[in-house]
Design a protein around this motif. Structure first.
Motif, PDB file in Angstrom:
ATOM      1  N   THR A   1     -12.523   0.162  -8.122  1.00  0.00           N
ATOM      2  CA  THR A   1     -12.118   1.032  -7.025  1.00  0.00           C
ATOM      3  C   THR A   1     -13.062   1.236  -5.841  1.00  0.00           C
ATOM      4  O   THR A   1     -12.750   2.179  -5.372  1.00  0.00           O
ATOM      5  CB  THR A   1     -11.741   2.655  -7.634  1.00  0.00           C
TER       6      THR A   1
ATOM      7  N   ALA B   1      -5.684  -2.293  -5.065  1.00  0.00           N
ATOM      8  CA  ALA B   1      -4.482  -2.770  -5.467  1.00  0.00           C
ATOM      9  C   ALA B   1      -3.973  -4.005  -5.400  1.00  0.00           C
ATOM     10  O   ALA B   1      -3.952  -4.410  -4.180  1.00  0.00           O
ATOM     11  CB  ALA B   1      -3.382  -1.599  -5.378  1.00  0.00           C
TER      12      ALA B   1
ATOM     13  N   ARG C   1       0.950   6.354  -6.955  1.00  0.00           N
ATOM     14  CA  ARG C   1       0.042   7.365  -7.244  1.00  0.00           C
ATOM     15  C   ARG C   1       0.408   8.650  -7.172  1.00  0.00           C
ATOM     16  O   ARG C   1       0.150   9.427  -8.079  1.00  0.00           O
ATOM     17  CB  ARG C   1      -1.096   7.059  -6.300  1.00  0.00           C
TER      18      ARG C   1
ATOM     19  N   ASP D   1      -8.714  -0.520  -0.755  1.00  0.00           N
ATOM     20  CA  ASP D   1      -7.640  -1.252  -0.723  1.00  0.00           C
ATOM     21  C   ASP D   1      -7.839  -2.190  -2.058  1.00  0.00           C
ATOM     22  O   ASP D   1      -8.007  -3.331  -1.994  1.00  0.00           O
ATOM     23  CB  ASP D   1      -7.547  -2.203   0.403  1.00  0.00           C
TER      24      ASP D   1
ATOM     25  N   ALA E   1       5.064  -2.557  -7.724  1.00  0.00           N
ATOM     26  CA  ALA E   1       3.884  -1.720  -6.811  1.00  0.00           C
ATOM     27  C   ALA E   1       3.050  -1.524  -8.008  1.00  0.00           C
ATOM     28  O   ALA E   1       2.835  -1.887  -9.171  1.00  0.00           O
ATOM     29  CB  ALA E   1       4.536  -0.374  -6.612  1.00  0.00           C
TER      30      ALA E   1
ATOM     31  N   GLY F   1       2.449   1.606  -3.378  1.00  0.00           N
ATOM     32  CA  GLY F   1       1.052   2.285  -4.163  1.00  0.00           C
ATOM     33  C   GLY F   1       0.938   3.668  -4.104  1.00  0.00           C
ATOM     34  O   GLY F   1       0.667   4.184  -5.206  1.00  0.00           O
ATOM     35  N   ASP F   2       1.062   4.029  -3.066  1.00  0.00           N
ATOM     36  CA  ASP F   2       0.602   5.403  -2.627  1.00  0.00           C
ATOM     37  C   ASP F   2       1.982   6.333  -3.352  1.00  0.00           C
ATOM     38  O   ASP F   2       1.434   7.264  -3.796  1.00  0.00           O
ATOM     39  CB  ASP F   2       0.514   5.752  -1.141  1.00  0.00           C
TER      40      ASP F   2
ATOM     41  N   CYS G   1      -1.225   0.864  -8.128  1.00  0.00           N
ATOM     42  CA  CYS G   1      -2.187   1.663  -7.334  1.00  0.00           C
ATOM     43  C   CYS G   1      -3.281   1.764  -8.305  1.00  0.00           C
ATOM     44  O   CYS G   1      -3.411   1.940  -9.438  1.00  0.00           O
ATOM     45  CB  CYS G   1      -1.412   3.130  -7.093  1.00  0.00           C
TER      46      CYS G   1
ATOM     47  N   SER H   1       0.816  -1.169   0.100  1.00  0.00           N
ATOM     48  CA  SER H   1      -0.007  -0.062  -0.065  1.00  0.00           C
ATOM     49  C   SER H   1       0.922   1.410   0.210  1.00  0.00           C
ATOM     50  O   SER H   1       0.581   2.259  -0.740  1.00  0.00           O
ATOM     51  CB  SER H   1      -0.875  -0.071   1.299  1.00  0.00           C
ATOM     52  N   GLU H   2       1.885   1.040   0.777  1.00  0.00           N
ATOM     53  CA  GLU H   2       2.920   2.483   0.748  1.00  0.00           C
ATOM     54  C   GLU H   2       3.523   2.620  -0.436  1.00  0.00           C
ATOM     55  O   GLU H   2       3.616   3.821  -1.042  1.00  0.00           O
ATOM     56  CB  GLU H   2       4.247   2.255   1.772  1.00  0.00           C
TER      57      GLU H   2
END
Length: 447
Positions: free
Chosen positions: A200, A206, A157, A204, A216, A153-154, A218, A150-151
């Motif tokens: 989407t 991704a 993004r 969560d 990664a 992916g952020d 997102c 998640s980190e």
């Protein structure tokens, strides 16, 4: 990390004396443990899961109907030969702090039938209790991986959304995070895969970076995009005050299709095989193109037996390879252009690259506006066949015999339809400029 999962799955398989598989919550295969048996026969659903490393959306919907996503203890799934499920299963939900992260599946060849699973006041068999404790350890590992994914992916993004001036800083932050996760060495070529549409609705959405080469990912909601940068559907956001920005002109329609961006490591800039493999995997996700319920409506989990499951109705585009993280926004636009072209022209896909989309290379760079008024009458449902006839005629370079063959109609029928097209649009199909306008307008309308 994947070796840890394999070891834990093997522990469960050995403790219960049954073949076990571990899948994430989207039914992507993570690990499986073999258990030798003289009469072991795997059913088509499990065979396909292992060979393709993912179960279909229909399989997911079928199993979720038994309440596995809500279960906190082990539960049984009965066999259903008509659905390709020849053997019953015991499902161990893999949870961490109340959140389901996946499932451990045990094939029951009969010797687990009387095993007490617990619940309703009855304690579970000690072997099930041990297996559930191991499943909890798996859940903790998956939760850690989800947080790391998640980190990343952020940060991806942020880079794709960043205006030009902010891209160096965003690229540096992503580079540091990738290096810390031991997934990246500076200078290694990268590319981006775009998947349209992507569900989407969940925050969560991704996928975890567990595929070979996937660094990664997102999910990008519909609309948005930085000033002067790409919107979620690949269109270019106009700077304030510029033509089409909305300051003096009518506002441009917002992007309507949410998407997924997947960052993939390559062996060399031109070797895109890893990106194609990631794209194929993502297109089989229940989040790509259709909901699990929609997929289930198309057929049950046994559809196709052990054959390869078809890709979903989504589209995937792949950008060119690059060694510079700051170039990823441009790569993202290329990937989105390709994915949008596939959605407009399915014969190009389901997976393609921007250099393979022909005239759509130009059309995807144009601002997203209302269709050209000249083709307005052809876009009504009543004239859909006329629009198709006109486009096929123009695709065939105006060759009547070839067009009639492609459409499967008589040439006189073709001439009649083309005459109606000219009357509805006011265009002369014998004029080259009129043909060009009609051809491009019809294709642009599907973007």
């Amino acid at each position: 990390m994947r070796g840890d999962y394999q070891q834990l799955v093997d522990e469960i398989s050995a403790a219960l004396g049954a073949p076990a598989t571990l899948e994430d919550r989207d039914f992507g295969l993570i690990a499986f443990g073999a258990h030798e048996s003289d009469d072991e026969v795997m059913d088509p659903v499990r065979t396909r899961s292992i060979l393709q490393r993912r179960s279909s959306a229909a399989v997911r919907a079928w199993f979720e109907a038994f309440g596995i996503a809500r279960a906190k203890t082990a539960l049984r799934i009965p066999p259903d030969p008509a659905a390709g499920v020849f053997k019953g299963r015991i499902c161990l939900p893999v949870r961490h702090r109340g959140i389901v992260h996946g499932y451990v599946w045990l094939l029951d060849d009969g010797h687990l039938t009387d095993l007490e699973l617990g619940g309703r006041g009855a304690p579970p068999d000690p072997r099930i209790a041990q297996a559930m404790e191991t499943a909890s350890r798996i859940g903790a590992l998956l939760a850690d991986e989800a947080r790391a994914g998640s980190e990343l992916g952020d940060l991806l993004r942020e880079l794709l959304d960043a205006p030009a001036a902010g891209r160096p800083a965003a690229a540096a932050a992503l580079r540091d995070a990738l290096r810390d996760s031991l997934r990246f060495t500076p200078g290694v070529p990268l590319t981006l895969v775009a998947v349209l549409p992507w569900d989407t609705s969940d925050t969560d959405t991704a996928p975890l970076p567990g595929l070979p080469g996937l660094l990664a990912a997102c999910a990008l909601p519909a609309g948005g995009g930085p000033e002067g940068g790409p919107a979620a559907d690949g269109t270019q956001a106009a700077p304030p005050g510029s033509p089409g920005s909305g300051a003096t002109d009518p506002p441009r329609p917002a992007a309507a299709v949410p998407s997924l961006a997947a960052l993939v490591r390559l062996r060399s800039p031109g070797a895109l095989a890893p990106a194609h493999a990631v794209a194929e995997h993502l297109l089989r996700s229940p989040r790509a193109g259709a909901s699990p319920a929609e997929a289930a409506a198309r057929g049950g989990p046994g559809t196709g037996g052990g054959q390869s499951a078809p890709l979903g109705p989504g589209a995937a585009g792949i950008g060119a390879g690059t060694s510079e993280l700051t170039a990823l926004p441009a790569t993202w636009r290329e990937a989105l252009d390709a994915a949008r072209a596939v959605r407009a022209e399915p014969r190009l896909g389901p997976i393609t690259q921007r250099d393979a989309i022909g005239a759509y290379r130009m059309l995807t760079t144009l601002p997203k506006t209302a269709p050209d008024p000249v083709i307005g009458p052809l876009l009504t449902p009543a004239h859909a066949e006329l629009a198709r006839t006109a486009e096929v005629f123009l695709d065939c370079a105006g060759q009547a015999s070839r067009t009639a063959q492609v459409l499967g109609i008589h040439r006189q029928t073709l001439y009649y339809r083309l005459g109606r097209v000219e009357k509805l649009t006011g265009l002369d199909l014998g004029d080259g400029e009129h043909r060009l306008l009609l051809h491009m307008a019809l294709k642009a309308a599907r973007l």
